[in-house]
Design an enzyme around this catalytic site. Sequence first.
Site, mmCIF file in Angstrom:
data_model
loop_
_atom_site.group_PDB
_atom_site.id
_atom_site.type_symbol
_atom_site.label_atom_id
_atom_site.label_comp_id
_atom_site.label_asym_id
_atom_site.label_seq_id
_atom_site.Cartn_x
_atom_site.Cartn_y
_atom_site.Cartn_z
ATOM 1 N N ASN B 22 -4.524 -18.004 5.512
ATOM 2 C CA ASN B 22 -4.409 -16.888 6.455
ATOM 3 C C ASN B 22 -4.593 -17.416 7.874
ATOM 4 O O ASN B 22 -5.492 -18.224 8.130
ATOM 5 C CB ASN B 22 -5.464 -15.811 6.166
ATOM 6 C CG ASN B 22 -5.317 -14.610 7.087
ATOM 7 O OD1 ASN B 22 -5.639 -14.672 8.271
ATOM 8 N ND2 ASN B 22 -4.834 -13.509 6.534
ATOM 9 N N SER B 45 -0.577 -12.826 5.309
ATOM 10 C CA SER B 45 -0.819 -12.029 6.507
ATOM 11 C C SER B 45 -1.446 -10.722 6.062
ATOM 12 O O SER B 45 -0.941 -10.069 5.137
ATOM 13 C CB SER B 45 0.500 -11.785 7.245
ATOM 14 O OG SER B 45 0.247 -11.168 8.479
ATOM 15 N N GLU B 46 -2.569 -10.324 6.688
ATOM 16 C CA GLU B 46 -3.366 -9.246 6.112
ATOM 17 C C GLU B 46 -2.676 -7.881 6.142
ATOM 18 O O GLU B 46 -3.116 -6.948 5.487
ATOM 19 C CB GLU B 46 -4.765 -9.176 6.739
ATOM 20 C CG GLU B 46 -4.818 -9.036 8.242
ATOM 21 C CD GLU B 46 -4.928 -10.386 8.942
ATOM 22 O OE1 GLU B 46 -4.248 -11.337 8.527
ATOM 23 O OE2 GLU B 46 -5.696 -10.473 9.914
ATOM 24 N N ASN B 47 -1.569 -7.768 6.890
ATOM 25 C CA ASN B 47 -0.823 -6.514 6.838
ATOM 26 C C ASN B 47 0.058 -6.393 5.593
ATOM 27 O O ASN B 47 0.824 -5.434 5.490
ATOM 28 C CB ASN B 47 0.013 -6.327 8.118
ATOM 29 C CG ASN B 47 0.950 -7.488 8.374
ATOM 30 O OD1 ASN B 47 0.676 -8.616 8.009
ATOM 31 N ND2 ASN B 47 2.075 -7.207 9.005
ATOM 32 N N SER B 87 -3.830 -6.377 -0.221
ATOM 33 C CA SER B 87 -3.948 -7.510 0.688
ATOM 34 C C SER B 87 -5.399 -7.962 0.834
ATOM 35 O O SER B 87 -5.702 -9.155 0.832
ATOM 36 C CB SER B 87 -3.379 -7.124 2.055
ATOM 37 O OG SER B 87 -3.295 -8.244 2.880
#
Lengths: 231, 215
Positions: B22, B45-47, B87
């Site tokens: 990340n 990607s945390e989205n 996520s």
Amino acid sequence: MKKNQTLENAIAAIPSGAVVMVGGFGNPGTPFSLINELVRQGQTDLTLIKNDANEPGHGLSRLIENGQVRKLITTHIGLNKGVIDLMNQGVLEVEFHPQGMLAEKIRTAGAGSFGFLTDIGIDSEITRPEDLLEWQGQTYKVEMALPADYALIHAAQADGLGNLLYQGSAINFSPLMAMAANHVIVETPDLGVPGRFKPEQVHTPGAFVDSVVPLESLTSDYGILEHHVRR
Amino acid sequence: MSAAERILSRAVSEIIPGSIVNLGIGLPTQVIHYLPDDFDVQIHSENGILGAWKQSAPEAMDPFLIDAAGAYVSLREGASLFDSAVSFAIIRRARLDLTMIGAFEVDALGNLANWKIPGKFSPGIGGAMELAQKTKRIVVLTTHTDKQGRPKILKNCRLPLTAKICVNRIISDLAVMDVAAQGLVVREKLVQISDADLQAQTEAELTFATRGAES
């Protein structure tokens, strides 16, 4: 079971003082048309729940700039200096959560449960002593579910029963919020008839959706933000 | 090379082939552009992306596909897309091998502060608490000092913490430092600088076990 609604009628269901979840992470998934109609109608004293505040002049930021928002429950507003300033001036109340905790609080509400136990942020300043629970020799933080009165959702595709499909990184909070709000309003540029989706590919089943607003086209709000393009 | 370029071109060699990584908002998301096109890595990607990759050509750029910082990304073969709960389940279940993250302050104990400067600039927590608390390895990318020239690498963080004792390595524009039992150990210098000059720009006490760019 016809869920089609005009933009005006769908948003007119929201009273001042409502708690409203708004899907989207940055631009993708932000229901700009529903938000812009809420700006036009002018409901006030809103509590908004969204990952971020979009960027100045766009999306959620318009509601805040227009003075319609009492409180924002969010995770990150680093791309919106204007909203940070309103927070610092005490004009806007802002409640920050770790992003995955916000997602899980919403998911928990959407699953009909009341809370969950975690260790995220347990020794940080966001945790108060009264949030802690001792259970069988371990210490946990209690996170309560976060429901809402309304959810505003952008779907890539929908059918007349309210079955929804999302696209790209626009999934984010949308399917969670669609489950956690009592009244779910969806906008989509692609509304078709039931049977158009393979049943096992539906992201949000229509049971959670109250009204679907078809969009004629996507405005420039939904397009590429030039300042995020790497040259 | 600018300070940012020095940090980024050193940071890229932290990524081990075959790993899941990340990249946080700010400098870290730019590391992707320093990776060879065929490099074996899955960028989370945390989205809601596993398998994010470099920006597409203008005609293929998708306005519905960004990273957590808002930059337009593409997808590699085998990528997956999912909601924010999934996520962060990936993050909290410690499925990430490495997170590179920015800092307002970092200290000799490996404490990290990057979400709140009270009354001034509080961008918010975003994914930082969960990433910092749950990723197997945390590498901080930061300028050695702030815009006023004050040290960002401290004895003890003064700002509200994102997470305690979570940082493994710090890559600044001047040096690579590891958080060890005895404090910060300088492994590499990225510029010609004496031990004394580097220490003068660092509040935390440094010990030196360096290779490269010695003065």
